[in-house]
Design a protein around this motif. Structure first.
Motif, PDB file in Angstrom:
ATOM      1  N   LEU A  22      59.133 -22.716  25.071  1.00  0.00           N
ATOM      2  CA  LEU A  22      58.027 -22.402  24.164  1.00  0.00           C
ATOM      3  C   LEU A  22      56.754 -23.030  24.704  1.00  0.00           C
ATOM      4  O   LEU A  22      56.725 -24.226  25.022  1.00  0.00           O
ATOM      5  CB  LEU A  22      58.298 -22.944  22.753  1.00  0.00           C
ATOM      6  CG  LEU A  22      57.160 -22.746  21.739  1.00  0.00           C
ATOM      7  CD1 LEU A  22      56.935 -21.252  21.461  1.00  0.00           C
ATOM      8  CD2 LEU A  22      57.444 -23.507  20.457  1.00  0.00           C
ATOM      9  N   ARG A  23      55.713 -22.203  24.825  1.00  0.00           N
ATOM     10  CA  ARG A  23      54.402 -22.682  25.250  1.00  0.00           C
ATOM     11  C   ARG A  23      53.385 -22.233  24.211  1.00  0.00           C
ATOM     12  O   ARG A  23      53.284 -21.043  23.926  1.00  0.00           O
ATOM     13  CB  ARG A  23      54.024 -22.089  26.604  1.00  0.00           C
ATOM     14  CG  ARG A  23      54.917 -22.528  27.738  1.00  0.00           C
ATOM     15  CD  ARG A  23      54.554 -21.826  29.048  1.00  0.00           C
ATOM     16  NE  ARG A  23      53.203 -22.134  29.454  1.00  0.00           N
ATOM     17  CZ  ARG A  23      52.225 -21.232  29.602  1.00  0.00           C
ATOM     18  NH1 ARG A  23      52.443 -19.959  29.377  1.00  0.00           N
ATOM     19  NH2 ARG A  23      51.023 -21.592  29.996  1.00  0.00           N
TER      20      ARG A  23
ATOM     21  N   VAL B 167      57.332 -27.002  25.002  1.00  0.00           N
ATOM     22  CA  VAL B 167      58.426 -27.551  24.193  1.00  0.00           C
ATOM     23  C   VAL B 167      59.769 -26.972  24.619  1.00  0.00           C
ATOM     24  O   VAL B 167      59.891 -25.771  24.867  1.00  0.00           O
ATOM     25  CB  VAL B 167      58.200 -27.213  22.695  1.00  0.00           C
ATOM     26  CG1 VAL B 167      59.331 -27.747  21.836  1.00  0.00           C
ATOM     27  CG2 VAL B 167      56.868 -27.715  22.210  1.00  0.00           C
ATOM     28  N   ASP B 168      60.772 -27.841  24.644  1.00  0.00           N
ATOM     29  CA  ASP B 168      62.161 -27.398  24.690  1.00  0.00           C
ATOM     30  C   ASP B 168      62.815 -27.937  23.430  1.00  0.00           C
ATOM     31  O   ASP B 168      62.723 -29.132  23.129  1.00  0.00           O
ATOM     32  CB  ASP B 168      62.881 -27.929  25.929  1.00  0.00           C
ATOM     33  CG  ASP B 168      64.329 -27.456  25.996  1.00  0.00           C
ATOM     34  OD1 ASP B 168      64.683 -26.466  25.315  1.00  0.00           O
ATOM     35  OD2 ASP B 168      65.118 -28.085  26.728  1.00  0.00           O
TER      36      ASP B 168
ATOM     37  N   ARG C  13      62.021 -24.039  17.707  1.00  0.00           N
ATOM     38  CA  ARG C  13      61.021 -23.218  18.400  1.00  0.00           C
ATOM     39  C   ARG C  13      60.427 -22.182  17.451  1.00  0.00           C
ATOM     40  O   ARG C  13      59.214 -21.946  17.463  1.00  0.00           O
ATOM     41  CB  ARG C  13      61.638 -22.529  19.625  1.00  0.00           C
ATOM     42  CG  ARG C  13      61.988 -23.504  20.742  1.00  0.00           C
ATOM     43  CD  ARG C  13      62.271 -22.815  22.067  1.00  0.00           C
ATOM     44  NE  ARG C  13      63.061 -21.608  21.989  1.00  0.00           N
ATOM     45  CZ  ARG C  13      64.387 -21.539  22.123  1.00  0.00           C
ATOM     46  NH1 ARG C  13      65.089 -22.643  22.344  1.00  0.00           N
ATOM     47  NH2 ARG C  13      65.013 -20.387  22.065  1.00  0.00           N
TER      48      ARG C  13
ATOM     49  N   GLY D  94      56.583 -21.935  16.441  1.00  0.00           N
ATOM     50  CA  GLY D  94      55.878 -20.663  16.618  1.00  0.00           C
ATOM     51  C   GLY D  94      55.178 -20.232  15.342  1.00  0.00           C
ATOM     52  O   GLY D  94      54.036 -19.762  15.365  1.00  0.00           O
TER      53      GLY D  94
END
Length: 164
Positions: A18-19, A124-125, A131, A135
């Protein structure tokens, strides 16, 4: 309870599951913005409302930060990029935020004719539910970031006026 996160490098901004990427314009020069990010860590609560307390620390011989957020989030971080005028990035090594496996924040400063574009990447992981929640929080994070950049810009302008 605090837990350790997986150490990651700058390349994580490109490979993270996730970016979240946000950008805002500041009238301040990149050097002023960089100084506020990297050298004036304890002043973050004065311009970034989500931050209630911050201080520089040393982590295994490297610069780091300890940060507390509204709501009780605690982050112990290691600075992994401190490139004056252009970039300030840090990874989280330990946090009480549940579900995170790796977290890196990268502040890129892009000079313009009228100041600086500040680009903040949160990489993020975490498991899929975390996630998804992050988001869904994207609009709120973006709003908080843009407000922080506006507040920082006002603070820097006031400092220039006092010095001038």
């Amino acid at each position: 309870m605090a837990h350790g996160l997986r150490p990651v490098g700058l390349d994580f901004t490109e490979t993270a599951p996730l970016r979240l990427v946000f950008a805002a314009h500041a009238a301040a020069a990149p050097g002023e913005v960089y100084r506020a990010l990297a050298a004036e860590v304890e002043a973050w609560p004065q311009w970034f409302r989500a931050v209630t307390w911050a201080r520089p620390v040393e982590r295994e011989g490297r610069a780091g930060r300890e940060v507390l957020l509204r709501g009780g989030g605690r982050f112990l971080e290691t600075v992994i990029a401190a490139e004056p005028v252009t970039r300030y990035a840090y990874r989280t090594d330990e946090t009480n935020a549940p579900g995170l496996r790796a977290l890196l924040e990268d502040w890129l400063l892009i000079p313009t004719g009228s100041g600086t574009i500040v680009r903040w990447t949160v990489a993020v992981d975490a498991p899929a539910p975390v996630r998804l929640a992050l988001g869904l929080a994207r609009p709120g994070l973006g709003h908080a970031f843009r407000g922080a950049v506006r507040s920082l810009d006002r603070r820097l302008a006031e400092a220039r006026r006092r010095a001038g």
